[in-house]
Motif scaffolding. Structure first.
Motif, short mmCIF file in Angstrom:
data_model
loop_
_atom_site.label_atom_id
_atom_site.label_comp_id
_atom_site.label_asym_id
_atom_site.label_seq_id
_atom_site.Cartn_x
_atom_site.Cartn_y
_atom_site.Cartn_z
N UNK A 67 12.98 71.63 -7.61
CA UNK A 67 13.81 71.77 -6.41
C UNK A 67 14.24 73.21 -6.20
N UNK A 68 14.50 73.95 -7.26
CA UNK A 68 14.92 75.35 -7.13
C UNK A 68 13.77 76.22 -6.64
N UNK A 69 12.56 75.92 -7.06
CA UNK A 69 11.40 76.66 -6.55
C UNK A 69 11.26 76.46 -5.04
N UNK A 70 11.44 75.23 -4.58
CA UNK A 70 11.37 74.96 -3.14
C UNK A 70 12.56 75.58 -2.40
N UNK A 71 13.73 75.56 -3.02
CA UNK A 71 14.92 76.12 -2.38
C UNK A 71 14.77 77.60 -2.12
N UNK A 72 14.16 78.32 -3.05
CA UNK A 72 13.97 79.76 -2.87
C UNK A 72 13.15 80.05 -1.61
N UNK A 73 12.21 79.18 -1.29
CA UNK A 73 11.38 79.37 -0.10
C UNK A 73 12.09 78.93 1.18
N UNK A 74 13.04 78.01 1.07
CA UNK A 74 13.68 77.46 2.26
C UNK A 74 14.98 78.16 2.65
N UNK A 75 15.69 78.71 1.68
CA UNK A 75 17.01 79.28 1.95
C UNK A 75 16.90 80.55 2.79
N UNK A 76 17.78 80.73 3.78
CA UNK A 76 17.76 81.94 4.60
C UNK A 76 18.28 83.15 3.83
N UNK A 80 23.69 81.72 -0.46
CA UNK A 80 23.85 81.44 -1.88
C UNK A 80 23.27 80.06 -2.15
N UNK A 81 22.36 79.97 -3.11
CA UNK A 81 21.85 78.66 -3.52
C UNK A 81 22.95 77.95 -4.30
N UNK A 82 23.31 76.76 -3.85
CA UNK A 82 24.33 75.96 -4.52
C UNK A 82 23.65 74.67 -4.96
N UNK A 83 23.43 74.56 -6.28
CA UNK A 83 22.57 73.49 -6.80
C UNK A 83 23.31 72.55 -7.72
#
Length: 216
Positions: A67-76, A80-83
């Motif tokens: 999920x974090x790998x995908x989040x890095x590509x999706x987050x503007x 801040x990534x909040x996981x």
């Protein structure tokens, strides 16, 4: 996401996280009057890290970091990534994801779970706030859920909430209340500066807070 966090007070389009950088997590927590402080077990990965930006929320699975790998590509950029990883003691994040996140312009990571590669992350200057450190490896099975409320450090964090973290802890300010909280933080800091001026002039805290009159 970032466009919704604009500074209407100044009559311009500066993001609200700009003035937030001038306030500590403690000041913002006290100024909010709300339950915005994450539990103290959520700490900065390296000394001096400062986290500030709108939340991009990630629901993952403990022991799995796909999920974090995908989040890095999706987050503007600037977010801040909040996981939510359920506090799991695995190395969900490390140097590789840090480099990828920096390239994408992500402002930092707040994770209820474990991370690793502390010295490498510090050398890169990427702010990470986590529940624990762990060298245990992870699976890559669960793609994650994004853009929904998550539970991190005992607090519900919603997409766009303003996340601020420093040496004292982390707060997540509700997006709808962020401007009001920042106004109150400005006022609080001005009042505290005046108190410190009077302390340097010889006044006591008992006098300034009128504790004795209150029988304390």
């Amino acid at each position: 996401m970032t466009d919704s966090l604009t500074n209407a007070r100044a009559g311009d389009d500066r993001p609200l996280q700009d003035p937030a950088r001038g306030h500590s997590s403690a000041t913002l927590s006290e100024a909010s009057g709300l339950a915005v402080a994450l539990c103290p077990e959520i700490r900065s990965l390296w000394a001096g890290a400062r986290l500030c930006g709108p939340a991009f929320t990630v629901q993952g699975a403990g022991g799995d970091n796909l999920a974090l790998h995908h989040a890095v590509l999706q987050a503007p950029p600037g977010s801040v990534l909040v996981a939510d990883l359920g506090g799991a003691r695995f190395g969900h994040w490390g140097e590789i994801l840090t480099v990828a996140a920096q390239h994408r312009g992500i402002a930092g990571l707040l994770i209820d779970g474990g991370v690793r590669d502390t010295s490498e992350t510090e050398a890169l200057g990427f702010p990470v706030f986590s529940r624990n450190n762990s060298i245990l490896g992870t699976r890559k099975h669960f793609r994650g859920v994004f853009g929904r409320p998550v539970q991190v450090g005992g607090i519900t964090v919603r997409p766009g909430d303003l996340v601020v973290g420093d040496v004292d802890g982390v707060v997540a300010l509700p997006q709808a209340d962020a401007e009001r909280i920042l106004d109150r933080a400005d006022t609080r800091v001005a009042q505290e500066n005046e108190l410190m001026k009077q302390l340097r002039e010889g006044h006591s805290t008992l006098d300034l807070y009128d504790f004795e009159a209150a029988g304390r």
